[in-house]
Scaffold this active site. Structure first.
Site, PDB file in Angstrom:
ATOM      1  N   ASP A 503       0.837  -1.203   0.000  1.00 24.50           N
ATOM      2  CA  ASP A 503       0.000   0.000   0.000  1.00 24.50           C
ATOM      3  C   ASP A 503       0.876   1.258   0.000  1.00 24.50           C
ATOM      4  OD1 ASP A 503      -2.307   1.521   0.100  1.00 24.50           O
ATOM      5  OD2 ASP A 503      -3.088   0.562   1.916  1.00 24.50           O
ATOM      6  N   ASP A 565     -10.743   2.203  -2.900  1.00 27.31           N
ATOM      7  CA  ASP A 565     -11.227   1.951  -1.537  1.00 27.31           C
ATOM      8  C   ASP A 565     -12.749   2.031  -1.481  1.00 27.31           C
ATOM      9  OD1 ASP A 565      -8.749   1.512  -0.519  1.00 27.31           O
ATOM     10  OD2 ASP A 565      -8.547   3.447   0.492  1.00 27.31           O
TER      11      ASP A 565
END
Ligand SMILES: *[C@@H]1O[C@H](CO)[C@@H](O)[C@H](O)[C@H]1NC(C)=O
Ligand SMILES: *[C@@H]1O[C@H](CO)[C@@H](O)[C@H](O)[C@H]1NC(C)=O
Ligand SMILES: *[C@@H]1O[C@H](CO)[C@@H](O)[C@H](O)[C@H]1NC(C)=O
Ligand SMILES: *[C@@H]1O[C@H](CO)[C@@H](O)[C@H](O)[C@H]1NC(C)=O
Ligand SMILES: *[C@@H]1O[C@H](CO)[C@@H](O)[C@H](O)[C@H]1NC(C)=O
Ligand SMILES: *[C@@H]1O[C@H](CO)[C@@H](O)[C@H](O)[C@H]1NC(C)=O
Ligand SMILES: *[C@@H]1O[C@H](CO)[C@@H](O)[C@H](O)[C@H]1NC(C)=O
Ligand SMILES: *[C@@H]1O[C@H](CO)[C@@H](O)[C@H](O)[C@H]1NC(C)=O
Ligand SMILES: *[C@@H]1O[C@H](CO)[C@@H](O)[C@H](O)[C@H]1NC(C)=O
Length: 748
Positions: A503, A565
């Protein structure tokens, strides 16, 4: 007013047939020595340019569908206020000699001037394609690709430019990059570098690109190309959610399936710039490359600067044809991962279910629940690390990649062994373990930061502005690169880890110099190249607060990237359709999460969320199964087994956008196997609506003469390809919102 007539274009003023220097099996590149003029061509595409005999500048002739000859430009365009460079369609526009448009190359010389004067000196042709030092790029052997290298030299400044053109005939694609070498005795600085640069003729064109933000990636932006400059850029240090490093140009009449289109895609993860400029002549300059605000790259005597590659695709089958060329090129000749063509394990990720609030036993329990549903991969997201600064919320611990002893008293090894023991329901398979990391970042509250405060990206005494409580490590520094390689290796050595989610959750501020961004990118590619080369067996997934680094640069190293997301089913339709313009759905990570959705508050049926997520290569869940109701828990195994059945064709098939969520209440897309012997259709109803009726859903890419068995899993019928494509399916939709239908097609 003075007018000039400088170019004796009559020298070239007739069609010059390509006499053709043909090199063995590299007959995709031909050179007419009388000019010279260059052609990269296959049966469907041509890329043509020539050397202007007076100026020795490179002049663009054509990029698009196949043309057997080169047609010279109109005479008489040379009258006006400028000179030969003002009124020429240039291949490699430099600045300072009367070309008043945006340049592709801009260099500051030691004496301070920024004039460049590149002239043609020669060329080379090679089969295959050389790699780009330190940078990701497409690759292929001599059966796939040939490369033309055109040499230019600026003898005022002793700087050479080598322009690389590679043609991939099977994918209707040309890739370009260039190398600037300082042959002088003092430093020069590259201020601007756009790897792709062509001047298109005066045609009515629209530009399509993808804009967005966190949780709102890849929204489609289609607008007319008007006079003056138009474009977009990322100055975020990364390719970013704000704009994707991709654009397409097409006449207004081009649709998803009809008409011509060219697409441009930058293989790079840093700040970038796309500039499209329509000039007085109506010509349209198309530039794609690095962001000049973040370049200023010094090149010492004897050194070379390599620009990141741009891949362009030309399609006569509309935007859909363009996308399919990108998809197959990127799967076969960009991605290095041997997972790219493999089905991906259905996974459960802990983030939306447990966030930071867990320990070993609650994680093992979650992995057991995942196995009950039929998931074969369990992913422990953020929150597992930090000793002195335990990561129990997002304000501390980043940088300290040792397991938190309060959560995992015996470290990762015994914990992962426990997960490995779990057997997936109704199967003999054991659960695999995956882990989240964010190695390019640091919290000020961490042992790493206390020890190495200078390792973060910072600019002198400027505030080190926090974003999500964190700072960016400066991967331009070799000690930072080595640290990351070492800690990730230690993690991988400590336990049986099968998947890594990498990430990256903020943009760059306060860069130490304009060249810091590119230095970072070269360092980051070194780290990721090193780790993915050493561990090809690991399934690597990129992520950057969702799709903040969904770019071809990182897709070179890992096979998939988290798309957004925002896991709301409806929002995801828009995001995934948008992302599919340049990127194959097989590279998208897509999960089902709980409702009401954490980002949008919307409630959609489980089957709808699962159908949307099943359109991607990597499918999974982001929820706590113990919080589902029994009916949902009972439905999930069936959804997973259906998803696994169709995953191979989603991974390998050709993708057709049949109806866009931006334009239709019944968006639909399908995948067709390369031999057209099987296909899968995903169709959706957003809102229940009585009138008007849905249009017939006309399929694409099937074999018109074949009969297909059409099945939804419980019901089946037989239709011929011609009926399915020309008359179309009449799907009957229930009177409810957020409905989905998945149909499979098998040649009989
Ligand atoms: C070239 O065009 C033909 C005819 O449209 C098509 O059948 C073929 O698939 C195309 N080839 C490529 C590589 O796109
Ligand atoms: C650049 O310099 C090298 C040696 O310093 C020389 O071999 C080469 O020919 C030069 N290139 C050009 C184009 O002058
Ligand atoms: C782990 O967390 C669960 C749930 O929060 C809790 O019930 C349990 O006592 C914890 N176990 C340990 C060893 O801390
Ligand atoms: C296991 O099999 C049972 C009986 O066929 C079925 O109801 C259940 O959904 C299956 N579970 C999984 C995860 O496959
Ligand atoms: C994060 O955790 C630290 C240490 O436990 C605590 O001091 C801080 O208040 C927490 N921050 C938030 C926003 O919960
Ligand atoms: C520096 O940035 C932080 C937030 O990242 C802010 O809290 C602080 O006030 C800033 N300091 C100055 C001097 O601007
Ligand atoms: C990775 O980097 C380490 C440390 O710099 C080095 O020893 C190793 O050879 C590299 N491995 C690869 C595959 O590049
Ligand atoms: C990927 O390739 C490597 C060798 O390059 C091999 O060791 C590994 O087993 C392969 N992984 C898979 C999943 O095929
Ligand atoms: C398949 O279609 C039939 C007939 O429309 C319907 O009754 C059935 O529920 C559908 N099955 C699935 C899995 O959607």
């Amino acid at each position: 007013m003075r007018t000039q007539n400088l170019l004796p274009n009559r020298l070239l003023g007739c069609l010059f047939p390509l006499l053709g220097l043909v090199l063995g099996d590299v007959n995709w590149i031909s050179v007419d020595e009388n000019g010279p003029s260059f052609t990269l061509a296959s049966s469907n595409i041509s890329y043509q340019f020539h050397v202007d005999p007076l100026t020795l500048d490179l002049v663009h002739d054509h990029w698009g569908a196949y043309a057997a000859e080169t047609v010279p430009d109109f005479d008489g365009v040379t009258s006006g206020w400028g000179g030969p460079y003002t009124y020429s369609r240039r291949e490699f526009p430099d600045l300072g000699r009367g070309d008043f448009r945006v340049p592709a190359i801009h260099i500051q010389h030691a004496d301070g001037n920024t004039v460049s004067a590149f002239s043609y000196t020669g060329y080379d042709i090679s089969s295959g394609k050389p790699s780009l030092p330190g940078l990701p790029a497409t690759y292929g052997d001599e059966g796939d690709v040939s490369t033309l290298i055109v040499h230019m030299y600026d003898s005022y400044s002793d700087v050479s430019a080598d322009l690389y053109y590679s043609i991939f005939p099977r994918y209707n694609a040309v890739a370009r990059s260039f190398r600037i070498t300082n042959n002088g005795s003092q430093d020069i600085t590259v201020l601007r570098a756009s790897s792709w640069s062509v001047d298109m003729p005066n045609e009515e064109l629209e530009m399509l690109d993808l804009h967005g933000d966190w949780a709102a990636e890849a929204h489609i932006n289609r607008r007319s190309v008007v006079y003056g400059e138009q474009g977009f850029r990322s100055s975020a240090g990364y390719s970013s959610h704000f704009h994707n490093p991709f654009l397409a140009l097409a006449p207004p009449s081009t649709t998803e399936s009809l008409g011509s289109a060219t697409g441009y895609s930058l293989v790079y993860t840093g700040s970038f710039s796309a500039d499209v400029e329509r000039w007085s002549t109506g010509w349209v300059r198309v530039l794609l490359g690095m962001n000049p605000l973040h370049l200023s790259w010094p090149v010492a005597p004897g050194e070379t600067f390599t620009s990141p590659e741009v891949v362009s695709v030309s399609s006569e089958q509309g935007l859909g044809g363009m996308s399919r060329s990108f998809h197959s090129l990127y799967r076969s000749h960009l991605s290095r991962s041997n997972h790219t063509f493999q089905t991906r394990p259905p996974l459960l990720n802990s983030w939306e279910g447990l966030a930071f609030d867990f320990n070993q036993s609650s994680m093992v329990k979650l992995a057991q629940d995942a196995a009950e549903l039929g998931c074969t991969l369990f992913v422990n997201d953020d929150g597992w690390f930090g000793t002195e600064y335990p990561r129990n919320n997002d304000s501390l611990g980043l940088g300290d990649w040792t397991p938190n002893p309060a959560k995992f008293p015996d470290g990762l090894g015994p914990y992962v062994d426990q997960v490995d023991q779990i057997v997936v329901k109704n199967s003999t398979e054991h659960v695999q373990f995956g882990l989240w990391v964010e190695p390019e970042m640091v919290n000020p509250d961490s042992s790493l930061y206390k020890e190495h405060p200078d390792w973060c990206m910072h600019a002198g005494d400027h505030n080190r502005t926090l974003q999500r409580n964190q700072l960016v490590l400066n991967l331009g520094l070799q000690e930072v690169q080595d640290y990351i390689i070492t800690v990730i290796e230690e993690i991988l050595d400590s336990a049986s880890i099968r998947y890594i989610k990498w990430d990256n959750n903020r943009g760059m501020h306060e860069m130490s110099s304009p060249s810091a961004n590119h230095a970072y990118m070269l360092g980051m590619y070194r780290v990721i190249d090193n780790l993915t080369t050493a561990h090809p067996e690991i399934l690597w997934e990129g992520c950057a607060s969702g799709g903040g680094r969904f770019d071809p640069g990182l897709l070179h190293y890992w096979p998939q990237s988290w798309t957004s997301d925002d896991t709301d089913g409806l929002e995801r339709l828009h995001i995934q359709f948008g992302t599919s313009y340049p990127y194959p759905p097989s590279a998208m990570g897509c999960h089902v999460s709980a409702v009401p959705n954490q980002q949008t508050g919307r409630t959609t049926p489980l089957a709808f969320r699962a159908a949307v997520a099943s359109m991607c290569g990597s499918f999974g869940f982001e929820l706590d199964p113990s919080e589902l109701d029994q009916e949902e828990r009972d439905a999930i195994p069936q959804l997973i087994s259906r998803q696994q059945e169709i995953n191979p064709i989603v991974i390998n098939g050709d993708f057709y956008r049949l109806a866009l969520p931006d334009q239709s209440n019944w968006p639909a897309a399908m995948f067709v196997s390369p031999e057209a012997d099987s296909a899968v259709l995903f169709a959706f109803q957003i809102r229940s609506a009585l009138k008007p009726l849905p249009s017939p859903l006309k399929l694409q890419g099937l074999d018109a003469d074949a009969k297909y068995k059409v099945s939804n899993g419980t019901w089946e019928q037989s239709w011929s390809g011609s009926t399915l494509m020309n008359a179309g399916l009449r799907l009957s939709w229930p009177s409810s919102d957020y409905e989905s239908i998945i149909l499979t097609f098998d040649k009989q």
